[in-house]
Design a protein around this motif. Sequence first.
Motif, PDB file in Angstrom:
ATOM      1  N   ALA A  16       0.862  -1.275  -0.123  1.00  0.00           N
ATOM      2  CA  ALA A  16       0.185  -0.057   0.056  1.00  0.00           C
ATOM      3  C   ALA A  16       1.063   1.449  -0.068  1.00  0.00           C
ATOM      4  CB  ALA A  16      -1.100  -0.139   1.390  1.00  0.00           C
ATOM      5  N   TYR A 110      -8.378  11.201  -6.470  1.00  0.00           N
ATOM      6  CA  TYR A 110      -8.061  10.063  -6.602  1.00  0.00           C
ATOM      7  C   TYR A 110      -7.145   9.884  -5.258  1.00  0.00           C
ATOM      8  CZ  TYR A 110      -5.736   6.014  -8.347  1.00  0.00           C
ATOM      9  OH  TYR A 110      -5.004   4.677  -8.662  1.00  0.00           O
ATOM     10  N   ALA A 113      -8.717   9.579  -2.007  1.00  0.00           N
ATOM     11  CA  ALA A 113      -9.141   8.279  -1.904  1.00  0.00           C
ATOM     12  C   ALA A 113      -8.069   7.201  -1.690  1.00  0.00           C
ATOM     13  CB  ALA A 113     -10.259   7.751  -2.875  1.00  0.00           C
ATOM     14  N   LYS A 114      -7.094   7.222  -2.170  1.00  0.00           N
ATOM     15  CA  LYS A 114      -6.051   6.095  -2.010  1.00  0.00           C
ATOM     16  C   LYS A 114      -5.694   6.158  -0.584  1.00  0.00           C
ATOM     17  CE  LYS A 114      -5.373   3.874  -5.476  1.00  0.00           C
ATOM     18  NZ  LYS A 114      -5.627   2.283  -5.566  1.00  0.00           N
ATOM     19  N   TYR A 115      -5.498   7.661   0.168  1.00  0.00           N
ATOM     20  CA  TYR A 115      -4.859   7.756   1.153  1.00  0.00           C
ATOM     21  C   TYR A 115      -5.893   7.300   2.278  1.00  0.00           C
ATOM     22  CZ  TYR A 115      -0.221  10.099   1.043  1.00  0.00           C
ATOM     23  OH  TYR A 115       1.060  10.290   0.725  1.00  0.00           O
ATOM     24  N   GLU A 116      -7.188   7.743   1.981  1.00  0.00           N
ATOM     25  CA  GLU A 116      -8.245   7.218   3.090  1.00  0.00           C
ATOM     26  C   GLU A 116      -8.331   5.649   3.124  1.00  0.00           C
ATOM     27  OE1 GLU A 116     -11.648   8.846   1.331  1.00  0.00           O
ATOM     28  OE2 GLU A 116     -11.305  10.976   2.317  1.00  0.00           O
ATOM     29  N   ALA A 117      -7.999   4.792   1.887  1.00  0.00           N
ATOM     30  CA  ALA A 117      -8.126   3.494   1.925  1.00  0.00           C
ATOM     31  C   ALA A 117      -6.848   2.937   2.752  1.00  0.00           C
ATOM     32  CB  ALA A 117      -8.025   3.073   0.898  1.00  0.00           C
ATOM     33  N   VAL A 118      -5.763   3.697   2.637  1.00  0.00           N
ATOM     34  CA  VAL A 118      -4.378   2.912   3.250  1.00  0.00           C
ATOM     35  C   VAL A 118      -4.523   3.377   4.798  1.00  0.00           C
ATOM     36  CG1 VAL A 118      -1.844   3.185   3.283  1.00  0.00           C
ATOM     37  CG2 VAL A 118      -3.019   3.195   1.089  1.00  0.00           C
ATOM     38  N   SER A 120      -7.248   3.550   6.502  1.00  0.00           N
ATOM     39  CA  SER A 120      -7.973   2.510   7.222  1.00  0.00           C
ATOM     40  C   SER A 120      -7.405   1.173   7.464  1.00  0.00           C
ATOM     41  CB  SER A 120      -9.319   2.242   6.300  1.00  0.00           C
ATOM     42  OG  SER A 120      -9.096   1.848   5.401  1.00  0.00           O
ATOM     43  N   ARG A 121      -6.412   0.785   6.891  1.00  0.00           N
ATOM     44  CA  ARG A 121      -5.822  -0.593   6.922  1.00  0.00           C
ATOM     45  C   ARG A 121      -4.637  -0.453   7.924  1.00  0.00           C
ATOM     46  NH1 ARG A 121      -6.200  -0.792   1.023  1.00  0.00           N
ATOM     47  NH2 ARG A 121      -3.926  -0.838   0.951  1.00  0.00           N
ATOM     48  N   TYR A 135      -1.880  12.968   4.492  1.00  0.00           N
ATOM     49  CA  TYR A 135      -3.377  12.843   3.820  1.00  0.00           C
ATOM     50  C   TYR A 135      -3.959  14.323   4.530  1.00  0.00           C
ATOM     51  CZ  TYR A 135      -8.337  12.081   4.041  1.00  0.00           C
ATOM     52  OH  TYR A 135      -9.782  12.199   4.031  1.00  0.00           O
TER      53      TYR A 135
END
Length: 155
Positions: A16, A110, A113-118, A120-121, A135
């Motif tokens: 990620a 874009y 959204a990628k930062y948000e996904a990473v 969260s994990r 972020y």
Amino acid sequence: MTSESQNRLNQRTITALQELIEINLDSYNGFTKAANLIEDTTLQHHFAGVAQERIRQAVGLQQLIDSDDEQPLIEGSIAGRIHRAIMDWKDTFSEGPNAVLTEVKRGEDYIKAKYEAVLSRTAGSKAAGLLKRQYAAVQQARNRICELRTKFTAT
């Protein structure tokens, strides 16, 4: 898969982070390209500033991966090169900076959204603090692009 800790990153997190490096490098190249395409000095200055922030973010992520004895990515993606080619086309065939700002905003949506996904994990990992700071910078740049787009649409 190895477990995540404050000291070591698992392979999923490293993957990620590699994606974020690639996206930040693409963003750096895109903002540099946009700064060169646009005639408005306010936009040139803003785009150049965001470009510098994105290269700093990429380097920070590279250092984090390197500290885990992994090899970080050092270049952007083919998709990023295509995105910059689209910006060339839009600048050539459009009136004023609005088309470039529209394309830049799409890129900002874009990366956000990628930062948000990473994020969260990776809560609780050694990457979390750096990712939260990056972020916040992405959100700030995206919000400013939205403001500028509104300003240039109104004129």
